[in-house]
Design an enzyme around this catalytic site. Structure first.
Site, PDB file in Angstrom:
ATOM      1  N   LYS A 202       0.985  -1.389   0.123  1.00 51.76           N
ATOM      2  CA  LYS A 202       0.037   0.052  -0.094  1.00 51.76           C
ATOM      3  C   LYS A 202       0.930   1.220   0.076  1.00 51.76           C
ATOM      4  O   LYS A 202       2.265   1.216   0.189  1.00 51.76           O
ATOM      5  CB  LYS A 202      -1.007  -0.085   1.042  1.00 51.76           C
ATOM      6  CG  LYS A 202      -1.991  -0.975   1.048  1.00 51.76           C
ATOM      7  CD  LYS A 202      -3.127  -0.795   0.076  1.00 51.76           C
ATOM      8  CE  LYS A 202      -4.126  -1.780   0.170  1.00 51.76           C
ATOM      9  NZ  LYS A 202      -3.805  -3.103  -0.218  1.00 51.76           N
TER      10      LYS A 202
HETATM   11  N1  T4K Z   1      -9.969  -3.749   0.815  1.00 53.24           N
HETATM   12  C1  T4K Z   1      -9.347  -3.461  -0.524  1.00 53.24           C
HETATM   13  C2  T4K Z   1     -10.097  -2.714  -1.316  1.00 53.24           C
HETATM   14  C3  T4K Z   1      -7.971  -3.805  -0.506  1.00 53.24           C
HETATM   15  O1  T4K Z   1      -7.366  -3.572  -1.834  1.00 53.24           O
HETATM   16  C4  T4K Z   1      -7.246  -4.648   0.420  1.00 53.24           C
HETATM   17  C5  T4K Z   1      -6.182  -5.203   0.115  1.00 53.24           C
HETATM   18  C6  T4K Z   1      -8.183  -4.696   1.672  1.00 53.24           C
HETATM   19  C7  T4K Z   1      -9.596  -4.395   1.702  1.00 53.24           C
HETATM   20  C8  T4K Z   1      -7.679  -5.503   2.742  1.00 53.24           C
HETATM   21  O2  T4K Z   1      -6.393  -4.919   3.318  1.00 53.24           O
HETATM   22  P1  T4K Z   1      -5.346  -5.847   4.247  1.00 53.24           P
HETATM   23  O3  T4K Z   1      -6.245  -6.655   5.158  1.00 53.24           O
HETATM   24  O4  T4K Z   1      -4.476  -6.650   3.458  1.00 53.24           O
HETATM   25  O5  T4K Z   1      -4.785  -4.789   5.284  1.00 53.24           O
HETATM   26  C9  T4K Z   1      -2.713  -7.818  -2.108  1.00 53.24           C
HETATM   27  C10 T4K Z   1      -2.515  -7.676  -0.850  1.00 53.24           C
HETATM   28  O6  T4K Z   1      -2.461  -8.916   0.046  1.00 53.24           O
HETATM   29  C11 T4K Z   1      -3.880  -6.807  -0.278  1.00 53.24           C
HETATM   30  O7  T4K Z   1      -3.485  -6.099   0.933  1.00 53.24           O
HETATM   31  C12 T4K Z   1      -4.510  -5.795  -1.186  1.00 53.24           C
HETATM   32  N2  T4K Z   1      -5.847  -5.481  -0.829  1.00 53.24           N
HETATM   33  C13 T4K Z   1      -4.323  -6.357  -2.780  1.00 53.24           C
HETATM   34  C14 T4K Z   1      -4.797  -5.135  -3.496  1.00 53.24           C
HETATM   35  O8  T4K Z   1      -3.277  -6.873  -3.041  1.00 53.24           O
HETATM   36  P2  T4K Z   1      -1.703  -9.871  -3.704  1.00 53.24           P
HETATM   37  O9  T4K Z   1      -2.238 -11.337  -3.345  1.00 53.24           O
HETATM   38  O10 T4K Z   1      -2.110  -9.278  -4.918  1.00 53.24           O
HETATM   39  O11 T4K Z   1      -0.441  -9.510  -3.160  1.00 53.24           O
HETATM   40  P3  T4K Z   1       0.913  -9.964  -3.102  1.00 53.24           P
HETATM   41  O12 T4K Z   1       1.403 -10.033  -1.614  1.00 53.24           O
HETATM   42  O13 T4K Z   1       0.998 -11.055  -4.047  1.00 53.24           O
HETATM   43  O14 T4K Z   1       1.807  -8.886  -3.659  1.00 53.24           O
HETATM   44  C15 T4K Z   1       1.714  -8.098  -4.615  1.00 53.24           C
HETATM   45  C16 T4K Z   1       3.127  -7.696  -5.449  1.00 53.24           C
HETATM   46  O15 T4K Z   1       3.389  -6.650  -4.506  1.00 53.24           O
HETATM   47  C17 T4K Z   1       3.887  -8.622  -5.336  1.00 53.24           C
HETATM   48  O16 T4K Z   1       4.207  -9.150  -6.760  1.00 53.24           O
HETATM   49  C18 T4K Z   1       5.332  -8.098  -5.137  1.00 53.24           C
HETATM   50  C19 T4K Z   1       4.833  -6.764  -4.202  1.00 53.24           C
HETATM   51  N3  T4K Z   1       5.460  -6.940  -2.987  1.00 53.24           N
HETATM   52  C20 T4K Z   1       4.632  -7.562  -1.954  1.00 53.24           C
HETATM   53  C21 T4K Z   1       5.039  -7.797  -0.707  1.00 53.24           C
HETATM   54  C22 T4K Z   1       3.971  -8.430   0.432  1.00 53.24           C
HETATM   55  C23 T4K Z   1       6.674  -6.260  -2.476  1.00 53.24           C
HETATM   56  O17 T4K Z   1       7.207  -6.136  -3.342  1.00 53.24           O
HETATM   57  N4  T4K Z   1       6.963  -6.632  -1.235  1.00 53.24           N
HETATM   58  C24 T4K Z   1       6.167  -7.056  -0.456  1.00 53.24           C
HETATM   59  O18 T4K Z   1       6.421  -7.328   0.730  1.00 53.24           O
HETATM   60  O19 T4K Z   1      -2.567  -9.077  -2.553  1.00 53.24           O
END
Ligand code: T4K
Length: 393
Positions: A202
């Site tokens: 975020k």
């Molecule tokens: N409501 C909305 C509208 C939301 O978009 C979200 C979360 C929520 C509620 C809930 O918020 P939280 O409970 O998470 O606070 C992600 C996130 O897990 C999620 O928080 C987020 N929205 C959503 C839009 O994206 P993924 O599965 O696409 O994320 P992930 O972990 O595969 O990461 C995506 C990319 O980010 C990776 O390809 C590389 C980069 N990354 C990720 C992490 C964790 C990094 O470079 N470093 C890192 O440490 O879901």
């Protein structure tokens, strides 16, 4: 055609455009020394969770959101659950939610027995359509959970009117909304409560984290207790509760990230402008804008692919970009109501179809932005897209 050329290069084992992956969602870190100092402080104090750094983070967030109260949470998903409970919603209630959102919006409610009822969205803003929402109000409808998707504010005034007519609790999933405004006022102070996310990817991050912001003293009191097993400041278990506390380490990161928010805003704004310039005139490719006349955080860089005009579908473009090490993400596809847990039971969750949510979900693609992306990266990504879109001259 360039698309064929690229596919042929792929098959021939030619080199991708980028040797290292270019990610969507690389964290905005802020000043590492300040972060280390804060961590040292927590270690010295031997106070590791829900302590002075969390309080400081809450105060800083309330200031940014322009609210009286802020309750930090371990993530926004738990934040939505606690806000729903603190706002008076209970299992069996129905709450109107948009079809176009990240699945957490619906899951947060469903997980605590509240039924998300999916409404269609306005295609331009991507936010819940108040008119459609009103048509879906039924005898068990108790609330609305709007989503300021990609930082674009919901139609807050219209939702407030609708809620007043039907006696509904309004909450906002402001996971993407920090640093944005609605009619010149900061996102955060609308409805009964709003919920920010500080997940690693975020705009402002605390590794994982979230916060409930509100101007309602009773909601804040209940949320603060419910976050900590329902325990009130006088050590009584006054409510059913959960454990959704934020750690001091997460608050250290959150504070550090928040301090640099204006730098992140500037970087995102520049990136946005550079993508727009680089993709100008590419047929069927448009860069989504946040609301005109509002402060935007440009947290997401979303392009829309109009397949007939571009000569390529979003999915194929995504595939080719990924092969070139540009790890684009189809946020948010499939639309939330089309995901397995909800699509399986449309009679419970949605009056299908929701054509505008589905059309949006079919066109959007998130590209890398944030402080980790350089202007040169953006020029190369834009150039690559230009080459991959068959109908580009
Ligand atoms: N409501 C909305 C509208 C939301 O978009 C979200 C979360 C929520 C509620 C809930 O918020 P939280 O409970 O998470 O606070 C992600 C996130 O897990 C999620 O928080 C987020 N929205 C959503 C839009 O994206 P993924 O599965 O696409 O994320 P992930 O972990 O595969 O990461 C995506 C990319 O980010 C990776 O390809 C590389 C980069 N990354 C990720 C992490 C964790 C990094 O470079 N470093 C890192 O440490 O879901």
């Amino acid at each position: 055609m360039e698309q064929t050329t690229n596919a042929a290069r792929h098959e021939a084992g030619a080199a991708p455009e980028f040797t290292e992956p270019l990610h969507v969602g690389r964290p905005n870190l802020g000043d590492r020394d300040r972060f280390r100092q804060r961590i040292e402080g927590a270690l010295d104090r031997q106070w590791l969770t829900d302590g002075p750094l969390v309080l400081e983070f809450e105060e800083a967030l309330a200031q940014v959101a322009g609210t009286t109260y802020c309750v930090a949470m371990c993530n926004a998903t738990a934040g939505i659950q606690v806000a729903a409970r603190a706002g008076g919603l209970v299992a069996g209630d129905e709450v109107l939610v948009p079809g176009f959102t990240w699945v957490a919006t619906a899951h947060a409610l469903d997980w605590i027995g509240i039924v998300p009822v999916f409404c269609d969205v306005d295609e331009a803003s991507g936010t819940i359509d108040p008119e459609h929402a009103e048509r879906l109000v039924g005898p068990r409808t108790r609330g609305i959970l709007g989503v300021h998707v990609f930082g674009h504010p919901c139609e807050i005034d219209r939702l407030a009117e609708l809620a007043a007519r039907h006696d509904l609790v309004v909450l906002y999933d402001a996971a993407h909304g920090i640093g944005c405004t609605y009619r010149g006022l900061p996102i955060g102070g609308f409805g009964a409560a709003e919920v920010f996310s500080f997940h690693a990817n975020k705009y402002v991050n605390s590794f994982e984290g979230g916060a409930i912001v509100t101007n309602d003293a009773a909601v804040a009191h209940r949320a603060r207790a419910m976050r900590n097993f329902g325990i009130t400041p006088d050590r009584k278990v006054a409510f059913p509760g959960t454990n959704a506390k934020l750690t001091e380490g997460a608050a250290a990161m959150g504070l550090t990230s928040l301090e640099s928010m204006m730098d992140f805003a500037a970087a995102n704004r520049d990136n946005h402008g550079r993508y727009r310039a680089g993709l100008a005139g590419v047929p069927g490719i448009s860069v989504r804008r946040q609301a005109a006349d509002e402060v935007a955080n440009h947290q997401y860089l979303i392009i829309e692919v109009d397949a007939p005009v571009a000569g390529i579908h979003r999915d194929r473009l995504h595939e080719l970009l990924t092969w070139n090490n540009v790890l684009s993400r189809p946020y948010f596809h499939p639309a939330c109501h089309q995901l397995l847990p909800y699509a399986d039971r449309p009679e419970r969750y949605a009056p299908l179809p929701l054509p505008r949510s589905e059309a949006l979900a079919d066109r959007v693609l998130a590209l890398p932005t944030g402080t980790a992306v350089t202007p040169e990266d953006i020029d190369r990504v834009a150039g690559l897209i230009r080459r991959l879109v068959p109908n580009a001259s």
